[in-house]
Every structure is written in C-alpha cells, then in structure tokens.
Design an enzyme around this catalytic site. Sequence first.
Site, PDB file in Angstrom:
ATOM      1  N   GLY A 169      74.233   8.059  16.534  1.00 45.70           N
ATOM      2  CA  GLY A 169      73.634   6.843  16.002  1.00 45.70           C
ATOM      3  C   GLY A 169      72.490   7.078  15.039  1.00 45.70           C
ATOM      4  CB  CYS A 170      70.405   9.949  14.134  1.00 40.84           C
ATOM      5  SG  CYS A 170      69.165   9.777  15.399  1.00 40.84           S
ATOM      6  CB  ILE A 171      70.976   7.109   9.213  1.00 43.06           C
ATOM      7  CG1 ILE A 171      71.226   5.815  10.000  1.00 43.06           C
ATOM      8  CG2 ILE A 171      71.740   7.071   7.898  1.00 43.06           C
ATOM      9  CD1 ILE A 171      70.401   4.638   9.528  1.00 43.06           C
TER      10      ILE A 171
END
Lengths: 102, 106, 93
Positions: free
Chosen positions: B104-106
């Site tokens: 979920g990290c960009i």
Amino acid sequence: MIDSELFDQMLTLAAFDQAITVLFVDDGVYRLNRETGEPVSTMETAGLLELLAFYDIESVWVEEESLVQRDMNLDDARLSVRTMLREDVAGLLARHDVILGD
Amino acid sequence: MKPSSPETTEDGFLLEVGQWDETVAHQLAERIPLTLTEAHWEIISFIRKYHARFRHLPNNRMFVKAVEKALGPDKGNSRYLNGLFAGSPVKYTCMVAGLPKPPGCI
Amino acid sequence: MGVLHLVNSTEGLGRCRDRLGPDDAVILLEAGVYTAMAPSGKPEGMDVDLFVLQEHLSQRGIARTRVRPAFTLIDFEGFVGLTVRHTRSVTWA
C-alpha cells in the site's frame, strides 16, 4: 510470510477498534498450523494467531468439521482458539454486520 | 572516506536485507533525507522486532496501533510518527530499517 | 434479512451448503454457475432461495433449459436487488 489481503483488511479494521471475529473453515484451517523446523531463538517467529492477538483480535474460531476432515486438532493450547460446529456457522455469520472472506 | 553506498530498489528500499546495520541505516536515511535521532531509533528498532516476530508489515493505521501497543500512546499516534518520519512513517521507518516496501505504499 | 452467499467457483456450493441460515439466499456467479446444471451437486437440504446469474450462464454457453428448476434465473438488476435486500454477503470461492 503473512501477506494475504484479507488478513490486512481484518488487522486494519481491528486497528480502527472494530470488534472482529475470525473463523477458519475448509482449507483455511491450514493457516493455523504452526510452522515447524525453524530454529528456536530468543526471537522466535510467531504465527498468524499471535499477530491477531497483537491487534487485540480475541474472538478466533475454527470449525470442528474442517479440522477433523484434515486430520488436524487443536492440541496447541497456548492460544485461545475456540471450536464451533458447522451447524453453528450460519448463526455466527448472522450475528455480524459485515462479513469478509475469500 | 565515504563507505560504499548500499544497493537499493528504485524506491530506495535495501536490496539485501542481510546487509543492514547502523551505518547502512544512516546512509538510507540521508537519501530521504532524515537525520536519525534516538526517537527515530526507537521506532526503527520496534519495526525490526515486529517484522522478525510476525513476518508482516503493517499499513499506516496498523502501524500507529502497533506502536501504541508497544511504546504507548505518546509515540503511537500519527502526529508524532508523521513528525519524525517526514509524513510517511511506515514507508520511511521500513526503508531505514532495511525492510521491504510495505504494502500500500507508493 | 439473512446473508447472501455468493458462489463463484464449482466447489463453492458444496462449501456453503451446510453453513446456511434459514433467511439466507445463494447466488451462483462466474464458474459457480456450472453447479446449477444437473446432475452434479444436487442442492438437497438447501431450503433457501437459490439464484443463478443469467449473464454468467450465457457467457459459458449454458442453456437455461439445463438449469435445475431449484434455481431462479436473475439478471444483473435482480442481482443488485438481492445485494440491497441482503445487507451482508459472504463469498465462497
């Protein structure tokens, strides 16, 4: 590696202080197997159940028939996993506002 | 003399988890850039223990909760963690701790 | 209202069979629609409303005449209606 999206959804909801019940059925009960053969160290890796407990998910159930069909039993009494019969699963589902599953 | 820089992914996450040590952590932090203090180390050390124990990486919400459980509400709140880690606490804590990029990290 | 059971695999119907509440309903989707055909997976003991999504049947080339009478054919609109009536659903993959 505990990487399933479903578990992350549950842990996120738990982190938002929602009351969570987890029920393991069918092949899902294999997730209760504690991995063996790993060296025991001071930082022994914990299983999925310890992760659930860490996020205060305390209502953890497993369906008796699913265990029996797979020749498994819950001899691991360290954790408070409770068993329920298949005929009671519908009742459990009915008592919850939201159901997640895959 | 400047020590050789650790190899990372495009996003800045350490390629070889086993390469990690305090020096590497400082090098990874410099690229963000962050200057590591005792307060950072407390969180970095927590996430390393968490990952070793559960083999899991939290998302932002879980992370705040997890830090709260381990270190108390003064540390386990988004204001404190965002302040320490430039607004992306999970991403940068994992990065400096030499762990993979969390989901979920960009 | 009871739970809506979304069955989207051929094993799904068998998996939800003994876990149905009296007010529940079942809808077959995707590969789950194969179980609407006789004679496999007889839905005995399933005393709930059973549906099968028409669009997914057609996509798999299954004629509606091959669908067992226990199942009611519905379209996407009917499916939406079901999800509105049943606020909770569970998927059996």
